[in-house]
Write a protein that holds these residues in place. Sequence first.
Motif, PDB file in Angstrom:
ATOM      1  N   PRO A  88       4.169 100.828 -50.238  1.00 49.36           N
ATOM      2  CA  PRO A  88       5.200 100.438 -51.210  1.00 49.36           C
ATOM      3  C   PRO A  88       5.940  99.162 -50.792  1.00 49.36           C
ATOM      4  N   GLU A  89       6.111  98.947 -49.507  1.00 49.47           N
ATOM      5  CA  GLU A  89       6.807  97.741 -49.051  1.00 49.47           C
ATOM      6  C   GLU A  89       5.976  96.472 -49.223  1.00 49.47           C
ATOM      7  N   ASP A  90       4.739  96.591 -49.634  1.00 46.92           N
ATOM      8  CA  ASP A  90       3.935  95.414 -49.970  1.00 46.92           C
ATOM      9  C   ASP A  90       4.225  94.920 -51.391  1.00 46.92           C
ATOM     10  N   THR A  91       5.013  95.659 -52.134  1.00 42.53           N
ATOM     11  CA  THR A  91       5.350  95.269 -53.498  1.00 42.53           C
ATOM     12  C   THR A  91       6.082  93.936 -53.500  1.00 42.53           C
ATOM     13  N   ALA A  92       5.553  92.980 -54.252  1.00 38.33           N
ATOM     14  CA  ALA A  92       6.117  91.628 -54.289  1.00 38.33           C
ATOM     15  C   ALA A  92       5.316  90.780 -55.266  1.00 38.33           C
ATOM     16  N   VAL A  93       5.836  89.600 -55.539  1.00 35.60           N
ATOM     17  CA  VAL A  93       5.033  88.569 -56.193  1.00 35.60           C
ATOM     18  C   VAL A  93       4.328  87.797 -55.084  1.00 35.60           C
ATOM     19  N   TYR A  94       3.021  87.654 -55.221  1.00 36.39           N
ATOM     20  CA  TYR A  94       2.211  86.974 -54.214  1.00 36.39           C
ATOM     21  C   TYR A  94       1.838  85.582 -54.706  1.00 36.39           C
ATOM     22  N   TYR A  95       2.032  84.609 -53.821  1.00 37.97           N
ATOM     23  CA  TYR A  95       1.779  83.211 -54.138  1.00 37.97           C
ATOM     24  C   TYR A  95       0.749  82.632 -53.171  1.00 37.97           C
ATOM     25  N   CYS A  96      -0.064  81.724 -53.665  1.00 39.57           N
ATOM     26  CA  CYS A  96      -0.883  80.942 -52.741  1.00 39.57           C
ATOM     27  C   CYS A  96      -0.330  79.529 -52.674  1.00 39.57           C
ATOM     28  N   ALA A  97      -0.565  78.892 -51.553  1.00 41.58           N
ATOM     29  CA  ALA A  97      -0.102  77.537 -51.311  1.00 41.58           C
ATOM     30  C   ALA A  97      -1.180  76.768 -50.573  1.00 41.58           C
ATOM     31  N   ALA A  98      -1.180  75.461 -50.761  1.00 40.23           N
ATOM     32  CA  ALA A  98      -2.166  74.585 -50.123  1.00 40.23           C
ATOM     33  C   ALA A  98      -1.456  73.427 -49.442  1.00 40.23           C
TER      34      ALA A  98
END
Length: 124
Positions: A88-98
Amino acid sequence: QVQLVESGGGLVQAGGSLRLSCVASELTFANYNLGWFRQAPGKEREFVAGISRSSTITYYADSVRGRFTISRDNAKNTAWLQMNSLKPEDTAVYYCAADRIRIPRNYDGTYDKWGQGTQVTVSS
């Protein structure tokens, strides 16, 4: 215009798996190091995983090491984040970056390119 587009997020039960994708357009993908970050409600954005241009170097946050795997295919202009044993603590908005110079291993808002994010929700 350079774009990073994340996908693959969704709702999953604790213990489940998801595979996030980050597809790049209008940039020479192989010239960029890549990273995954996440931001939970009310919290700062944090580093999750990073990978070098040729995939020879990877970094992981302690909280995900052993559960998440970052990978990339330069021919497909795509990077992935395989997430297993989700909590449950992995709940988040996930972003990639370069970034052309740095291999992401901590959060830095100055990385060259950012995607718009994909929501991951892990239910208990």
